[in-house]
Design a protein around this motif. Structure first.
Motif, short mmCIF file in Angstrom:
data_model
loop_
_atom_site.label_atom_id
_atom_site.label_comp_id
_atom_site.label_asym_id
_atom_site.label_seq_id
_atom_site.Cartn_x
_atom_site.Cartn_y
_atom_site.Cartn_z
N LEU A 116 8.57 12.10 -7.98
CA LEU A 116 9.35 11.88 -9.19
C LEU A 116 9.51 10.38 -9.42
CD1 LEU A 116 12.10 14.62 -8.58
CD2 LEU A 116 9.99 14.80 -9.92
N GLN A 117 8.89 9.89 -10.49
CA GLN A 117 8.88 8.45 -10.74
C GLN A 117 10.19 7.94 -11.32
OE1 GLN A 117 6.33 6.62 -9.67
NE2 GLN A 117 5.42 8.53 -8.91
N ASP A 118 11.03 8.85 -11.83
CA ASP A 118 12.32 8.40 -12.34
C ASP A 118 13.37 8.29 -11.25
OD1 ASP A 118 12.24 11.12 -11.96
OD2 ASP A 118 13.53 11.61 -13.65
N GLU A 119 13.00 8.64 -10.03
CA GLU A 119 13.88 8.50 -8.88
C GLU A 119 13.46 7.27 -8.08
OE1 GLU A 119 16.53 10.23 -8.23
OE2 GLU A 119 16.27 11.74 -9.81
N PRO A 120 14.37 6.66 -7.33
CA PRO A 120 14.03 5.43 -6.60
C PRO A 120 12.99 5.66 -5.50
CG PRO A 120 16.22 6.22 -5.98
CD PRO A 120 15.79 7.04 -7.15
N ILE A 121 12.07 4.72 -5.40
CA ILE A 121 11.06 4.70 -4.34
C ILE A 121 11.31 3.45 -3.52
CG2 ILE A 121 8.60 4.52 -3.81
CD1 ILE A 121 8.05 6.05 -6.41
N THR A 122 11.47 3.62 -2.22
CA THR A 122 11.85 2.51 -1.35
C THR A 122 10.90 2.41 -0.18
OG1 THR A 122 14.17 2.91 -1.92
CG2 THR A 122 13.74 1.48 -0.03
N VAL A 123 10.42 1.20 0.11
CA VAL A 123 9.62 0.91 1.30
C VAL A 123 10.32 -0.23 2.03
CG1 VAL A 123 7.38 0.21 2.20
CG2 VAL A 123 7.49 1.64 0.15
N TYR A 124 10.57 -0.08 3.32
CA TYR A 124 11.38 -1.04 4.04
C TYR A 124 10.91 -1.12 5.50
CZ TYR A 124 13.54 3.36 5.45
OH TYR A 124 13.74 4.62 5.92
N VAL A 125 11.35 -2.17 6.18
CA VAL A 125 11.10 -2.32 7.61
C VAL A 125 12.26 -1.64 8.34
CG1 VAL A 125 10.80 -3.92 9.53
CG2 VAL A 125 9.85 -4.47 7.28
N ILE A 140 0.84 -1.20 0.00
CA ILE A 140 0.00 0.00 0.00
C ILE A 140 0.87 1.25 0.00
CG2 ILE A 140 -1.62 1.35 1.39
CD1 ILE A 140 -2.88 -1.29 2.28
N LEU A 141 1.91 1.27 0.84
CA LEU A 141 2.81 2.44 0.90
C LEU A 141 3.47 2.68 -0.46
CD1 LEU A 141 4.64 2.32 4.35
CD2 LEU A 141 3.25 4.17 3.42
N GLU A 142 3.96 1.63 -1.08
CA GLU A 142 4.63 1.81 -2.38
C GLU A 142 3.64 2.29 -3.43
OE1 GLU A 142 7.46 -0.65 -5.51
OE2 GLU A 142 6.87 -1.55 -3.60
N ARG A 143 2.42 1.77 -3.42
CA ARG A 143 1.41 2.21 -4.40
C ARG A 143 1.07 3.69 -4.20
NH1 ARG A 143 -3.89 2.36 -3.79
NH2 ARG A 143 -3.87 0.91 -2.01
N ILE A 144 1.00 4.14 -2.94
CA ILE A 144 0.70 5.57 -2.67
C ILE A 144 1.79 6.45 -3.27
CG2 ILE A 144 0.54 7.29 -0.84
CD1 ILE A 144 -0.85 5.17 0.88
N TYR A 145 3.03 6.04 -3.11
CA TYR A 145 4.13 6.82 -3.70
C TYR A 145 4.07 6.78 -5.23
CZ TYR A 145 6.84 7.93 0.52
OH TYR A 145 7.27 8.46 1.71
N ARG A 146 3.76 5.62 -5.78
CA ARG A 146 3.74 5.50 -7.24
C ARG A 146 2.61 6.30 -7.87
NH1 ARG A 146 8.60 3.61 -8.91
NH2 ARG A 146 9.24 1.76 -7.71
N GLU A 147 1.50 6.42 -7.18
CA GLU A 147 0.34 7.10 -7.75
C GLU A 147 0.32 8.60 -7.49
OE1 GLU A 147 -3.02 5.09 -6.15
OE2 GLU A 147 -2.79 3.30 -7.42
N ASP A 148 1.17 9.08 -6.62
CA ASP A 148 1.15 10.52 -6.31
C ASP A 148 1.72 11.31 -7.48
OD1 ASP A 148 2.34 13.15 -5.04
OD2 ASP A 148 0.91 12.36 -3.58
N PRO A 149 1.01 12.34 -7.94
CA PRO A 149 1.46 13.07 -9.13
C PRO A 149 2.72 13.91 -8.91
CG PRO A 149 -0.46 14.13 -8.15
CD PRO A 149 -0.28 12.85 -7.42
N GLN A 150 3.06 14.23 -7.66
CA GLN A 150 4.22 15.09 -7.41
C GLN A 150 5.46 14.31 -6.99
OE1 GLN A 150 2.51 17.92 -4.59
NE2 GLN A 150 2.27 19.44 -6.23
N TRP A 173 2.40 16.01 3.01
CA TRP A 173 1.14 16.03 3.75
C TRP A 173 0.10 15.11 3.10
CZ3 TRP A 173 1.45 22.05 3.70
CH2 TRP A 173 2.38 22.47 4.67
N ARG A 174 0.07 15.11 1.77
CA ARG A 174 -0.91 14.29 1.06
C ARG A 174 -0.63 12.80 1.26
NH1 ARG A 174 -0.62 16.81 -3.23
NH2 ARG A 174 1.00 15.58 -4.25
#
Length: 307
Positions: free
Chosen positions: A239-248, A227-237, A274-275
């Motif tokens: 940057l999708q060309d930069e790494p997105i990381t979700v970890y414990v 869910i956390l990764e999807r929220i980051y992927r779907e947010d319009p602001q 905030w969003r």
């Protein structure tokens, strides 16, 4: 019989008196021009020497004025190519111009015959007195020069320094003015600011959004991460060309701490942060993922006493 003869001096006639006066007048007329000429002749070498010194001084001033003009133009072009701050550029050009004219004036006065050492001593005493009376202000002035030269921040940057933060409105030679997010103006002495630790929030074009959130040990960990990764992927602001990381991040006493990272443009940082926080709470609630919070259980026991 003896006779005494008294001889009376002869009184000069009017013609004789006029002749003597005329002779004396002629002698005086001959003497006066000669004295003036002799005086002028004695002054001539000194007057010529002083005239030459005046001429040399005038030539020095004319040449110095042209050199100062070319120096100003050269410095302006150099500072423009360097992209130097306009306020600092004007100040340095004015300072160089004043120094150049001071050197020219000292050289001209020295050529005339006025010792420049006396003028320098007088100016030095006056500068020392002014410096002692304006010591703190001069410290702020020096700090302003350092800030404008080193440029740790610029106009419209958002900075944080010793509990004070805001957008930079103006960088003066003595004070720097900030505008806070709640529209307050803060004026900080440059002496204090130049010696403080400064965080320039907007120095880079992008910022990383780091979030940590705890979920209960009974919640579905993989689902929460998805869910956390999807929220980051779907947010319009984000940057999708930069790494997105979700970890414990850690296994805490009462929760599993998840960490998430993504990049956004600097001007979009707070809105995106905030969003994402709000959307994470809503998505976790819908998915039945519990976000634990500190709570206290109070148990009351009643003991009966036998009489």
């Amino acid at each position: 019989m003896i006779y005494f003869s008294l001889q009376t001096p002869s009184i000069p006639t009017l013609e004789e008196t006029q002749a003597v006066v005329q002779e004396v007048h002629q002698d005086l007329q001959q003497l006066k021009p000669n004295a003036i000429l002799e005086t002028i002749r004695s002054w001539t070498p000194g007057l010529l020497s002083f005239s030459y010194r005046l001429l040399y001084a005038a030539i020095i001033i004319i040449i110095g004025n042209r050199i100062a003009f070319y120096l100003r133009r050269f410095l302006k072009r150099t500072f423009d190519r360097m992209g130097m701050d306009l306020g600092l550029s004007k100040f340095l050009i004015s300072l160089a111009n004043a120094i150049a004219y001071a050197i020219v004036i000292f050289m001209a006065l020295e050529k005339i015959g006025i010792p420049s050492t006396s003028i320098i001593a007088l100016l030095g005493s006056a500068t020392l007195a002014i410096g002692l009376s304006l010591q703190e202000s001069l410290g702020n002035f020096a700090g302003g020069i350092l800030i404008l030269v080193m440029r740790p921040f610029g106009i419209h940057d958002y900075i944080v320094s010793e509990g004070v933060e805001g957008k930079v409105l103006n960088i003066g030679l003595v004070y720097t003015t900030l505008l806070t997010v709640d529209n307050r103006r803060i004026t900080i002495p440059n002496g204090t600011l130049s010696n403080a630790v400064i965080t320039n929030v907007t120095a880079q074009e992008k910022r990383r959004i780091d979030l940590t959130i705890g979920i209960s040990y009974s919640s579905d960990l993989k689902k929460a991460k998805a869910i956390l990764e999807r929220i980051y992927r779907e947010d319009p602001q984000i940057l999708q060309d930069e790494p997105i990381t979700v970890y414990v991040d850690q296994l805490a006493d009462s929760s599993v701490i998840l960490g998430s990272r993504g990049w956004a443009a600097t001007e979009d940082y707070w809105a995106a942060r905030w969003r994402i926080i709000e959307k994470t709470k809503l998505e976790f609630d819908d998915a039945g993922i519990e976000i634990p919070y500190n709570q206290m259980d109070v148990n009351i026991f009643q003991k009966t006493i036998d009489k």
